[in-house]
Design a protein around this motif. Structure first.
Motif, short mmCIF file in Angstrom:
data_model
loop_
_atom_site.label_atom_id
_atom_site.label_comp_id
_atom_site.label_asym_id
_atom_site.label_seq_id
_atom_site.Cartn_x
_atom_site.Cartn_y
_atom_site.Cartn_z
N VAL A 210 9.48 10.40 -7.38
CA VAL A 210 9.43 10.56 -8.83
C VAL A 210 9.79 9.23 -9.49
CG1 VAL A 210 10.32 11.78 -10.84
CG2 VAL A 210 10.05 13.00 -8.66
N LEU A 211 8.88 8.74 -10.31
CA LEU A 211 9.11 7.52 -11.08
C LEU A 211 9.61 7.92 -12.46
CD1 LEU A 211 5.78 5.66 -10.19
CD2 LEU A 211 7.95 5.63 -8.94
N ILE A 212 10.79 7.45 -12.82
CA ILE A 212 11.38 7.83 -14.10
C ILE A 212 11.15 6.70 -15.11
CG2 ILE A 212 13.51 8.47 -15.29
CD1 ILE A 212 14.55 9.64 -12.73
N GLY A 213 10.37 7.01 -16.15
CA GLY A 213 10.10 6.04 -17.20
C GLY A 213 8.62 5.73 -17.34
N HIS A 214 7.93 6.48 -18.21
CA HIS A 214 6.49 6.24 -18.42
C HIS A 214 6.22 4.80 -18.87
CE1 HIS A 214 4.35 10.01 -17.74
NE2 HIS A 214 5.39 10.66 -18.24
N ASP A 215 7.03 4.30 -19.79
CA ASP A 215 6.78 2.96 -20.33
C ASP A 215 6.78 1.91 -19.23
OD1 ASP A 215 6.56 3.95 -22.86
OD2 ASP A 215 8.59 3.38 -23.50
N TYR A 216 7.63 2.09 -18.24
CA TYR A 216 7.75 1.09 -17.17
C TYR A 216 6.70 1.29 -16.08
CZ TYR A 216 10.13 -2.24 -14.09
OH TYR A 216 10.43 -3.33 -13.30
N TRP A 217 6.41 2.53 -15.71
CA TRP A 217 5.62 2.81 -14.51
C TRP A 217 4.14 3.12 -14.77
CZ3 TRP A 217 7.79 1.08 -10.42
CH2 TRP A 217 9.18 1.15 -10.24
N ASP A 218 3.78 3.49 -15.99
CA ASP A 218 2.39 3.90 -16.22
C ASP A 218 1.40 2.79 -15.90
OD1 ASP A 218 3.00 6.46 -16.87
OD2 ASP A 218 2.74 6.25 -19.04
N GLY A 219 1.77 1.56 -16.17
CA GLY A 219 0.86 0.45 -15.87
C GLY A 219 0.59 0.33 -14.38
N LEU A 220 1.61 0.47 -13.58
CA LEU A 220 1.44 0.38 -12.13
C LEU A 220 0.60 1.54 -11.61
CD1 LEU A 220 2.11 -0.80 -9.33
CD2 LEU A 220 4.22 0.57 -9.37
N VAL A 221 0.91 2.75 -12.05
CA VAL A 221 0.16 3.92 -11.59
C VAL A 221 -1.29 3.83 -12.07
CG1 VAL A 221 -0.02 6.43 -11.70
CG2 VAL A 221 2.23 5.35 -11.47
N GLY A 222 -1.47 3.32 -13.29
CA GLY A 222 -2.83 3.14 -13.80
C GLY A 222 -3.63 2.16 -12.95
N TRP A 223 -2.98 1.08 -12.49
CA TRP A 223 -3.68 0.12 -11.61
C TRP A 223 -4.01 0.76 -10.27
CZ3 TRP A 223 -2.34 -1.81 -6.81
CH2 TRP A 223 -3.18 -2.84 -6.34
N LEU A 224 -3.07 1.53 -9.71
CA LEU A 224 -3.33 2.18 -8.43
C LEU A 224 -4.55 3.10 -8.53
CD1 LEU A 224 0.30 3.11 -7.28
CD2 LEU A 224 -1.22 1.42 -6.23
N ARG A 225 -4.64 3.83 -9.64
CA ARG A 225 -5.76 4.76 -9.79
C ARG A 225 -7.04 4.05 -10.25
NH1 ARG A 225 -4.72 9.90 -9.14
NH2 ARG A 225 -2.56 10.65 -9.15
N ALA A 230 -10.14 3.40 -7.27
CA ALA A 230 -11.55 3.30 -7.66
C ALA A 230 -12.36 2.46 -6.68
CB ALA A 230 -11.65 2.70 -9.06
N GLU A 231 -11.72 1.48 -6.04
CA GLU A 231 -12.43 0.64 -5.08
C GLU A 231 -12.34 1.17 -3.65
OE1 GLU A 231 -11.42 -3.45 -5.34
OE2 GLU A 231 -11.92 -3.62 -7.47
N GLY A 232 -11.81 2.37 -3.50
CA GLY A 232 -11.76 2.99 -2.18
C GLY A 232 -10.66 2.49 -1.28
N LYS A 233 -9.69 1.77 -1.84
CA LYS A 233 -8.58 1.28 -1.02
C LYS A 233 -7.53 2.36 -0.77
CE LYS A 233 -10.33 -2.92 -1.19
NZ LYS A 233 -11.43 -2.70 -2.14
N LEU A 234 -7.58 3.42 -1.56
CA LEU A 234 -6.68 4.55 -1.43
C LEU A 234 -7.49 5.82 -1.48
CD1 LEU A 234 -3.92 3.62 -4.05
CD2 LEU A 234 -3.75 3.28 -1.59
N SER A 235 -6.86 6.91 -1.05
CA SER A 235 -7.42 8.24 -1.26
C SER A 235 -6.61 8.95 -2.33
CB SER A 235 -7.38 9.06 0.04
OG SER A 235 -8.16 8.44 1.04
N PRO A 268 -4.15 17.48 6.47
CA PRO A 268 -4.53 16.57 7.56
C PRO A 268 -5.64 15.63 7.12
CG PRO A 268 -4.36 18.81 8.36
CD PRO A 268 -4.25 18.88 6.87
N ARG A 269 -5.50 14.37 7.46
CA ARG A 269 -6.50 13.38 7.07
C ARG A 269 -7.71 13.43 8.01
NH1 ARG A 269 -6.31 8.94 3.91
NH2 ARG A 269 -4.08 9.24 3.64
N ARG A 270 -8.86 13.49 7.42
CA ARG A 270 -10.08 13.50 8.21
C ARG A 270 -10.44 12.08 8.65
NH1 ARG A 270 -14.06 17.49 4.68
NH2 ARG A 270 -12.78 19.39 4.86
N ALA A 271 -11.07 12.01 9.81
CA ALA A 271 -11.55 10.70 10.29
C ALA A 271 -12.64 10.22 9.36
CB ALA A 271 -12.07 10.84 11.71
N GLU A 272 -12.58 8.94 9.03
CA GLU A 272 -13.56 8.36 8.12
C GLU A 272 -14.57 7.54 8.89
OE1 GLU A 272 -11.45 6.23 5.13
OE2 GLU A 272 -10.36 7.98 4.39
#
Length: 272
Positions: A210-225, A230-235, A268-272
């Motif tokens: 749990v990240l506490i503080g939208h003002d601080y963390w939203d930018g990071l979470v927005g970049w991750l998503r 978006a570029e397929g580096k994460l699921s 369970p993660r499927r083989a890619e």
């Protein structure tokens, strides 16, 4: 505060400052306040031989020191019970809103039946330990030798000082059921991304962050998503363990759900 105010000896004065109670040192483990049992201490110390000390710096001896850190950590925390790790900047001043949030988080976690584990330092870590200690819970600090920001804060009741980061990190993940993460710097980000990596690789399961503080963390979470995902580096499921909130009650409720088995484990993660 008078001596007959109904408080048990060694409890905290309402002034917000810790009483100066005896400290018991068990090797690298520090005990304070109600954790001091008044019993026996370490019986003997190894005597200096006066001989050469070059062997102290050899790799085989380092292995023994590493082993000792794991043994001490496991021994000190094995009976800790349900616990939550709280992370945040050591540079958070006492008058900052993040300090207040960390203190509230420590107190509410104890009220919910958790011990609180921090890095044992100042700032947000001190605040969480303070909240936990004042609430009558178990306040744990896992310190690390650094050229700066070193030493355990006075609100740590069970403290362990580590030489090696990897031994310390193992204790956080082994004995915490989840992480509450307040605004912080590189050390905080290191713990955050290590937790996400361990969940992604199935080294741990049902582990809420749990990240506490939208003002601080939203930018990071927005970049991750918006970028990494978006570029397929994460699921998408890699980020399912993340919650962002300004509400400490919501953060603690997430930890309670995980303790009760109501926090979803990643499929369970499927083989890619």
């Amino acid at each position: 505060m008078s001596a007959d105010d109904g408080r048990e000896p060694g409890t905290t004065r309402p002034s917000g400052k810790p009483n100066h109670q005896p400290t018991k040192q068990l090797g690298p483990v520090t005990l304070r306040r109600q954790q001091v049992d008044g019993g026996s201490t370490t019986d003997q110390r190894l005597l200096d031989t006066g001989g050469p000390t070059d062997w102290l710096h050899a790799d085989p001896w380092r292995v023994l020191r590493i082993q000792a850190e794991f043994v001490e950590g496991f021994g000190a925390l094995a009976e800790l019970g349900p616990a939550v790790g709280v992370f945040g900047s050591a540079r958070t001043p006492a008058d900052h809103p993040s300090y207040t949030l960390a203190e509230e988080a420590g107190r509410r976690l104890v009220d919910a039946g958790f011990a609180v584990i921090t890095g044992g330092g100042p700032g947000a870590m001190e605040a969480a330990n303070k909240g936990a200690s004042e609430a009558g819970g178990t306040s744990v600090g896992l310190g690390i030798e650094l050229p700066f920001e070193s030493g355990l804060n006075p609100w740590v009741d069970v403290g362990i000082n580590f030489r090696y980061f990897f031994a310390r990190k193992t204790m956080f993940v082994k004995y915490a059921q989840g992480f509450l993460v307040l605004p912080g710097g590189l050390g905080t980000l290191d713990e955050l991304f290590e937790a996400l990596t361990l969940v992604q690789t199935r080294k741990v399961t049902s582990f809420p962050v749990v990240l506490i503080g939208h003002d601080y963390w939203d930018g990071l979470v927005g970049w991750l998503r918006g970028t990494a995902l978006a570029e397929g580096k994460l699921s998408e499921q890699d980020l399912d363990v993340l919650t962002v909130t300004d509400d400490v009650e919501e953060a603690v409720a997430t930890m309670v759900r995980a303790r009760e088995g109501r926090f979803p484990s990643p499929p369970p993660r499927r083989a890619e």
